[in-house]
Scaffold this active site. Structure first.
Site, mmCIF file in Angstrom:
data_model
loop_
_atom_site.group_PDB
_atom_site.id
_atom_site.type_symbol
_atom_site.label_atom_id
_atom_site.label_comp_id
_atom_site.label_asym_id
_atom_site.label_seq_id
_atom_site.Cartn_x
_atom_site.Cartn_y
_atom_site.Cartn_z
ATOM 1 N N ASP A 8 65.671 -12.318 48.982
ATOM 2 C CA ASP A 8 66.343 -13.110 47.944
ATOM 3 C C ASP A 8 67.819 -12.738 47.840
ATOM 4 O O ASP A 8 68.241 -11.667 48.298
ATOM 5 C CB ASP A 8 65.623 -12.853 46.607
ATOM 6 N N ASP A 42 63.771 -23.162 42.981
ATOM 7 C CA ASP A 42 62.984 -22.555 41.900
ATOM 8 C C ASP A 42 62.274 -23.645 41.107
ATOM 9 O O ASP A 42 61.418 -23.356 40.272
ATOM 10 C CB ASP A 42 63.899 -21.758 40.957
#
Ligand code: GLA
Length: 780
Positions: free
Chosen positions: A475, A543
């Protein structure tokens, strides 16, 4: 194939052709980019500047003259009469910005010309490269234009290498990977833009005089503007018309410019963003640009996308994963966020296994003092309070359950509240005497520093060597500010050196752990680009897992990237970002056109829904190759409230029909299918799916023999155990008959409900499986 017949250079794939030539002035003329040529006499294809024009400058070399500003060029520079955007801006040894590069020589190479620092596409036996060398007329400075032809994928890539052989240094302020000019400008520019939770929304704008820039300045390729763009002739749609696609294999600040000149010529370029860029080249130093990727189709956007998809699957993602079907994930993030312990995780893992999940991923929160996003980044030592027995225990248990195990890292970041920061505050990107700005409470680690790169590789290796880890989620959750590195003697190098540092780490880890799958992520699709795909075959798309939002996001990415790269999870409804309540069937149907996963606490899923999930996962496993690697097609939309997608492999097809909004008394639906064989008979079957009873509230009493209170205890108990079945459809038809569309059963419209009525409502969707039967069409 590359045909070099001086002064012509013709590059050809199975469908496209690309032509340029050396003019008598030794400048390069771009002559053609389009469908593969059938004739190789190119003389008549030059631009004919027979009359010139006022207000132009004549460029002269060895007695030959040309008007550079009115030419379609293959390369250009500043200060010799071309006043359009330049692909380079170099401070030359005499401190001027004027350069004059002319053709010197060429070389044809089998395979690719790879780079040691930047990812470049993988070769196969059909790949060839052309290197054209240009030299400045005054100084000993050269430019190599590198072209690679990917015959089967219909892709040509381009990049440049700039070499300074002069004693004095030169300063590069801009260097693009490629540029070309086309003689016409009646094009639309299509870009894929957005932000967090709204990535890759497609935007189309007509081009007119002037310049349009598609770029990023955040330090990553960014969710604001993806580096991939499309230029489409007016009227082009999904299956018809001329379009050119350009992408860049780069994960940092990118820059694409399209400029229409006063003579109606269109200039296109892509490369590293010149924003805050300055790079001195000393004697014998060279600078290489990332690889630009070009494709063309005269059969619309779908065909162009197929080229890009093939290219990514076969030439970009790590070889070992290019044909590997991707596992079905359960990710712990939306299930627990930071609030978990070993018991909770193992309970979730067991439940996930029961549903058919194959890979359990422990997301953020497993290390240091990371109880929320204010601290702990940088300290990759397991938090024993949360995870008794450490990662090894958890990984073993997950493997014993028969699943693989994956782990989240955010290696490029540090929280000021962390052990790492206490020890090495100088490793965080910041400027002396200024307090750095925070993003998600964190700072960026300075990957320009060799010690930082070494530390990251070591820390990740310690964890990966400590137990069996099959997958990493890599990430990166903030944009870059306060750009400064004490490791650099000029700060104009910062952004690019950071990306080179990142690539160095990834090259090393890929080499050390070739079998570990990496999924990259940057708050979702904030770094969704070919550079990252070179190391990680899949990317967390967004997301946002609301399927209605995902329709736009996944569809946007689908223009440039294949389904095998788009990680897509089913989460709970109502959705945590949109508060939208969507049926489980639609959440699955949308996610199944990518790499299916789940990201939810199964505690909040009813037994009836779990039963549905088990069936969905079985269905996905059965059709996974088709879903992930099949040819993906979009349909022209009849309106904004309907989407249709299709995947096809070996004449098996799955079509998704999605309705984002129900209209009263709707039109009858016709399902369109592409690429079936006219004389072949097919069986069409809709996927059996169910709906929550509570969705119908008081209306349910119309369908039940007894009257029950919709919010009562009995109804809520029924709802846990039972779902309503939706109408299914099953037909046999020839491919020819299907071309005009399959007429679907009517949707519910306020009148009689019966088992033959399709209940879609807002956010409803349906999957149709189309398989060829053993028979060909029978003559009557
Ligand atoms: C980012 C990612 C999420 C999740 C969180 C964890 O937002 O996009 O998927 O991993 O970080 O902090």
């Amino acid at each position: 194939m590359i045909l070099a017949k001086y002064p012509y250079f013709y590059l050809e794939t199975s469908k496209l052709g690309y032509l340029f030539s050396v003019l008598p002035t030794k400048k390069l003329e771009h002559m053609y980019f389009g469908k593969r040529l059938v004739d190789h006499r190119y003389e008549s294809m030059h631009l004919k500047l027979t009359a010139g024009a006022g207000s132009t400058i004549e460029y002269e070399n060895e007695g030959h003259k040309t008007l550079l500003d009115m030419m379609t060029l293959e390369f250009s520079e500043i200060g010799k009469g071309d006043f359009r955007l330049s692909p380079i801006e170099i401070k030359m040894p005499d401190q001027s910005f004027v350069s004059d590069f002319v053709y010197d020589s060429f070389e044809i190479v089998k395979g690719t010309v790879s780079s040691k620092k930047l990812p470049t596409a993988h070769k196969d036996e059909n790949v060839q490269s052309l290197v054209v060398k240009l030299k400045d007329k005054k100084f000993s400075i050269e430019i190599k234009l590198i072209y690679t032809v990917f015959e089967k994928a219909n892709i040509i890539t381009r990049r440049m290498i700039l070499v300074n052989n002069q004693d004095e240094p030169i300063v590069i302020r801009k260097v693009m990977s490629m540029m070309f000019d086309l003689p016409e400008s009646d094009y639309d520019l299509i870009t894929f833009d957005g932000g967090w939770i709204k990535e890759a929304h497609k935007h189309k704008r007509p081009l007119s005089y002037g310049t349009y820039i598609n770029d990023s300045t955040t330090g990553a390729s960014s969710n604001r503007h993806n580096p991939g763009i499309i230029l489409a002739k007016k009227g082009t749609h999904e299956d018809y018309g001329v379009c050119i696609g350009v992408n860049l294999m780069y994960s940092g600040n990118h820059y694409e410019a399209v400029q229409i000149s006063n003579h109606g010529l269109m200039r296109v370029m892509t490369g590293i963003n010149p924003h805050c860029f300055e790079w001195t080249l000393k004697k014998e130093e060279s600078f290489e640009t990332p690889e630009a990727v070009l494709s063309y189709s005269d059969q619309g956007f779908n065909d162009l996308s197929h080229n890009f998809h093939d290219f990514v699957n076969h030439h970009i993602v790590p070889r070992q994963f290019s044909k590997e079907v991707r596992p079905i994930v359960l990710n712990s993030w939306e299930a627990f966020y930071f609030d978990f312990n070993r018991r909770k995780l193992l309970h979730l893992a067991k439940e996930a296994k029961r549903l058919g999940v194959e890979l359990f991923v422990l997301d953020d929160g497993w290390f240091g003092k990371r109880k929320d996003d204010t601290q702990g980044l940088g300290d990759y030592k397991v938090n024993q309070r949360k995870l008794r027995g450490g990662l090894d225990y958890l990984s073993k248990k997950v493997h014993e359950l028969g699943m693989s195990f994956g782990l989240w890292f955010e290696p490029e970041m540090v929280n000021p509240k962390s052990e790492l920061f206490k020890k090495h505050p100088e490793w965080a990107v910041s400027i002396d005497q200024r307090s750095p700005s925070l993003g998600r409470n964190q700072l960026v680690l300075d990957l320009c520093k060799p010690d930082v790169r070494k530390y990251i590789i070591e820390q990740i290796s310690i964890v990966l060597d400590s137990t069996k880890i099959d997958y990493i989620k890599w990430d990166m959750n903030r944009h870059m500010t306060d750009m400064f590195s004490s490791a650099l003697y000029e700060q104009g190098r910062f952004f690019h050196s950071y990306i080179l540092g990142l690539y160095e780490i990834l090259f090393e880890l890929r080499k050390k752990y070739p079998d570990i799958m990496i999924e990259s992520c940057s708050s979702g699709g904030n770094r969704f680009d070919l550079g990252m795909l070179y190391f990680s075959p899949q990317i967390w798309t967004s997301d946002n897992t609301d399927p209605i939002e995902r329709l736009k996001i996944q569809e946007g990415f689908s223009y440039l990237y294949p389904q095998s790269t788009l990680s897509a999870h089913v989460s709970l409804a109502p959705h945590s970002q949109t508060i939208r309540r969507t049926p489980l069937s639609t959440r699955f149907n949308v996610a199944s056109f990518g790499i299916l996963g789940y990201e939810l606490n199964l505690k909040y899923v009813s037994p009836a829904e779990k039963k549905e999930m088990i069936k969905q996962i079985e269905f996905y496993k059965e059709h996974r190759e088709l879903m992930q690697f099949g040819e993906f097609n979009r349909f022209n939309k009849k309106d904004d409230d309907h989407h249709q997608w299709q995947v096809s492999l070996n004449d098996d097809h799955i079509v998704g029909y999605f309705q984002t909004k129900y209209h009263s008394s709707p039109q009858l639906d016709v399902l369109h299918i592409k690429h079936t064989k006219p004389n072949q008979m097919y069986h069409i079957e809709s996927l059996q799916q169910t709906m929550e009873i509570r969705q119908f509230g008081h209306l349910i009493s119309h369908a039940l023999p007894i009257k029950l209170h919709p919010d009562g205890w009995i109804m809520s108990k029924i709802n846990l155990r039972k779902q309503l079945e939706n109408a299914t459809e099953s037909y046999e038809m020839s491919g020819q008959a299907m071309i005009s569309g399959i007429k679907l059963k009517q949707q519910f419209s306020g009148t009689y409900y019966n088992k033959e009525t399709r209940l879609l409502g807002d956010f409803g969707s349906q999957l149709y499986v189309i398989k060829k039967t053993n028979s060909e069409v029978q003559d009557a």
